[in-house]
Design an enzyme around this catalytic site. Structure first.
Site, PDB file in Angstrom:
ATOM      1  N   SER A   1       2.265   4.428  -2.763  1.00  0.00           N
ATOM      2  CA  SER A   1       1.415   5.416  -3.441  1.00  0.00           C
ATOM      3  C   SER A   1       0.619   4.773  -4.576  1.00  0.00           C
ATOM      4  CB  SER A   1       2.228   6.624  -3.904  1.00  0.00           C
ATOM      5  OG  SER A   1       2.916   6.354  -5.070  1.00  0.00           O
TER       6      SER A   1
ATOM      7  N   ARG B   1       4.573  -3.960   4.421  1.00  0.00           N
ATOM      8  CA  ARG B   1       5.557  -4.216   5.474  1.00  0.00           C
ATOM      9  C   ARG B   1       5.024  -3.788   6.841  1.00  0.00           C
ATOM     10  NH1 ARG B   1      10.658  -1.808   2.502  1.00  0.00           N
ATOM     11  NH2 ARG B   1       8.890  -0.776   1.578  1.00  0.00           N
TER      12      ARG B   1
ATOM     13  N   GLY C   1       3.357  -4.752 -10.588  1.00  0.00           N
ATOM     14  CA  GLY C   1       4.602  -4.502  -9.833  1.00  0.00           C
ATOM     15  C   GLY C   1       5.806  -4.952 -10.645  1.00  0.00           C
ATOM     16  N   ARG C   2       6.294  -6.137 -10.350  1.00  0.00           N
ATOM     17  CA  ARG C   2       7.367  -6.757 -11.124  1.00  0.00           C
ATOM     18  C   ARG C   2       7.019  -8.225 -11.304  1.00  0.00           C
ATOM     19  NH1 ARG C   2       8.708  -2.477 -12.522  1.00  0.00           N
ATOM     20  NH2 ARG C   2      10.697  -1.407 -12.273  1.00  0.00           N
TER      21      ARG C   2
ATOM     22  N   LEU D   1       0.844  -1.207   0.000  1.00  0.00           N
ATOM     23  CA  LEU D   1       0.000   0.000   0.000  1.00  0.00           C
ATOM     24  C   LEU D   1       0.877   1.254   0.000  1.00  0.00           C
ATOM     25  CD1 LEU D   1      -3.162   0.251  -0.029  1.00  0.00           C
ATOM     26  CD2 LEU D   1      -2.957   1.035   2.326  1.00  0.00           C
TER      27      LEU D   1
ATOM     28  N   GLU E   1      11.048 -10.562 -19.076  1.00  0.00           N
ATOM     29  CA  GLU E   1      10.549  -9.727 -20.180  1.00  0.00           C
ATOM     30  C   GLU E   1      11.597  -9.611 -21.270  1.00  0.00           C
ATOM     31  OE1 GLU E   1       9.365  -6.082 -18.330  1.00  0.00           O
ATOM     32  OE2 GLU E   1       7.881  -7.104 -17.079  1.00  0.00           O
TER      33      GLU E   1
ATOM     34  N   ALA F   1       2.395   0.077 -17.956  1.00  0.00           N
ATOM     35  CA  ALA F   1       1.517   0.767 -17.002  1.00  0.00           C
ATOM     36  C   ALA F   1       1.970   2.184 -16.695  1.00  0.00           C
ATOM     37  CB  ALA F   1       1.402  -0.046 -15.713  1.00  0.00           C
TER      38      ALA F   1
ATOM     39  N   HIS G   1       4.379  -4.309 -20.235  1.00  0.00           N
ATOM     40  CA  HIS G   1       5.035  -3.436 -19.247  1.00  0.00           C
ATOM     41  C   HIS G   1       4.884  -1.963 -19.644  1.00  0.00           C
ATOM     42  CE1 HIS G   1       8.439  -3.344 -16.030  1.00  0.00           C
ATOM     43  NE2 HIS G   1       7.672  -2.263 -15.952  1.00  0.00           N
TER      44      HIS G   1
HETATM   45  O1  LIG Z   1       7.910  -0.394 -14.214  1.00  0.00           O
HETATM   46  C1  LIG Z   1       8.200   0.757 -14.284  1.00  0.00           C
HETATM   47  C2  LIG Z   1       8.806   1.506 -13.218  1.00  0.00           C
HETATM   48  O2  LIG Z   1       9.275   0.891 -12.243  1.00  0.00           O
HETATM   49  O3  LIG Z   1       8.849   2.727 -13.312  1.00  0.00           O
END
Ligand SMILES: O=CC(=O)O
Length: 333
Positions: free
Chosen positions: A172, A193, A249-250, A170, A279, A299, A297
Site C-alpha cells: 500500500s 514478490r 522502508g527499513r 508495491l 538507528e 515518515a 525515521h
Molecule cells: O517505521 C515505522 C513503521 O513500521 O510503522
C-alpha cells in the site's frame, strides 16, 4: 497480587476478559495518553518496578492481547512468558521486530498498522526525492550561511518529471508513492514478490534489472531475511552515477556500508534516507554530503496518522475481544 500503579484505571474483576498487556508505550500513547483504550484494562509493564520476567509471571499468565510499538523485539523468549497470548497489535507498518515463524507456530494472530500510515510515508518518500533532486535542504543551508551574496554558485538540481522510478515493494505504501509520482509525470516500474494484476506499471521480478532501467529506486518493502541487504553495491552500480536511492522502508534493506562507499566514490548521485541500519546511528560520511537528505525515521509520524492509529488499534482490540475479524490481520491462525 496486583501492582496498582501499573494496572489501568479499571476494576480488575470486571475487565478480566479485556486485559491488554503493553510492554513499552507506542508513540500513539506518548501523544494521546491511553484514554482511547479506556474500554480495556491495560497492564503497563514499563511502569512496574519489577523486572519484566517477574512482572509477566505475576500479571500476564492469562493475558490474551498485547499492544506493542514497532521497535520492541517480540522474541521466542518473551512469548514463553506470556503463555495465553492470542493476539499482538503492533502500531508499526513494519513487522521485522516480530519472530513471525514463532508466532505462526504458536498460532498467535497479528494485527498491523495496515495502510493507516501509507499516505504519510508516501508523501515523505516524494518529499525526500524532490529534496535530493532539487537540493532543497542544501539550498536552505546555502542561504542561511549567507552564501547567496558571494561568488559560491549554487549547483543546478535535476528535473523530477519524466524520471524512471523503480519502486521496490508495491504494497500500500508503494502504490501511494506510484500514484503521486505518476502525477508528477514520472515513469513508474516496480518489483515485488509477485506481479500485481491490478496495475499496469512494468513488473520486474529482479531488482538488479529494475535498477538498470531506473533513474530512482524507492525502497517501500518490509525487512525480511530475503530483503536484508537486497540493495547492494551491484544494484547501486546498475542504477548508475546519475541514480538516486530513497529509503522509507527499513535501513537494513540497503547495505549501508556499500551505500556510503558508492556515494563517496560518486557511483550514485544522491540518497534520501528516513531509515538507517543501526538507528539512531547515521554513518559519519553522510553528514557532510549535500546530495544526501537525512530524516530521523519520521515518515509515519504525523499527528493525523497517530490519531488515526488510535482508532485503528482500538478497532482491532474490540474486534478481537468480540470475536470479529481483525481490521488488519497479518495472519489469522
Ligand atoms: O517505521 C515505522 C513503521 O513500521 O510503522
Amino acid at each position: 497480587m496486583t501492582t496498582p500503579n501499573c494496572l489501568g484505571n479499571h476494576d480488575h474483576q470486571s475487565k478480566e476478559l479485556s486485559q491488554v498487556l503493553v510492554l513499552e508505550p507506542p508513540p500513539i500513547m506518548k501523544l494521546h495518553g491511553d484514554q482511547f483504550l479506556n474500554d480495556f484494562q491495560l497492564l503497563k509493564a514499563w511502569e512496574s518496578p519489577l523486572p519484566l520476567d517477574q512482572f509477566l509471571s505475576i500479571h500476564a499468565q492469562s493475558v490474551k492481547a498485547l499492544l506493542t510499538p514497532g521497535r520492541y523485539p517480540l522474541t521466542k523468549n518473551i512469548l514463553q512468558l506470556i503463555p495465553s497470548l492470542q493476539l499482538v497489535v503492533t502500531t508499526s507498518a513494519g513487522l521485522n521486530h516480530i519472530d513471525l515463524p514463532e508466532f505462526q507456530r504458536r498460532g498467535i494472530a497479528i494485527a498491523s498498522a495496515g495502510d493507516v500510515y501509507s499516505e504519510d510515508v508516501a508523501d515523505m518518500a516524494v518529499g525526500l526525492l524532490i529534496d535530493v533532486l532539487r537540493k532543497i535542504s542544501a539550498a536552505d543551508r546555502y542561504v542561511r550561511k549567507g552564501l547567496w551574496d558571494t561568488k559560491a554558485e549554487f549547483p543546478l538540481g535535476s528535473k523530477l518529471c519524466s524520471k524512471r522510478v523503480g519502486i521496490v515493494g508495491l504494497g500500500s505504501i508503494g502504490q501511494e508513492v506510484a500514484k503521486r509520482l505518476q502525477a508528477f509525470g514520472c515513469r513508474i516500474m516496480y518489483t515485488s514478490r509477485n506481479k500485481k494484476p491490478f496495475v499496469s506499471y512494468p513488473y520486474y521480478s529482479n531488482v538488479l534489472e529494475l535498477a538498470a532501467d531506473s533513474d530512482v529506486l524507492i525502497i517501500c518493502c518490509g525487512l525480511t531475511e530475503q530483503t536484508r541487504h537486497m540493495i547492494n553495491k551491484d544494484v547501486m552500480l546498475a542504477l548508475g552515477k546519475e541514480g538516486v536511492v530513497i529509503n522509507i522502508g527499513r535501513g537494513a534493506i540497503i547495505d549501508e556500508k556499500e551505500l556510503v562507499q558508492c556515494l563517496v566514490q560518486r557511483e550514485l548521485a544522491g540518497a534520501g534516507l528516513d531509515v538507517f541500519e543501526n538507528e539512531p546511528h547515521v554513518p559519519r560520511e553522510l553528514l557532510t554530503m549535500d546530495n544526501v537528505v537525512l530524516s530521523p525515521h519520521r515518515a509515519v509520524r504525523t499527528p493525523e496518522s497517530l490519531t488515526a492509529m488510535c482508532e485503528h488499534v482500538k478497532g482491532n482490540l474490540e474486534a478481537f475481544f468480540s470475536n470479529k475479524p481483525l481490521l488488519s490481520p497479518v495472519m489469522n491462525i
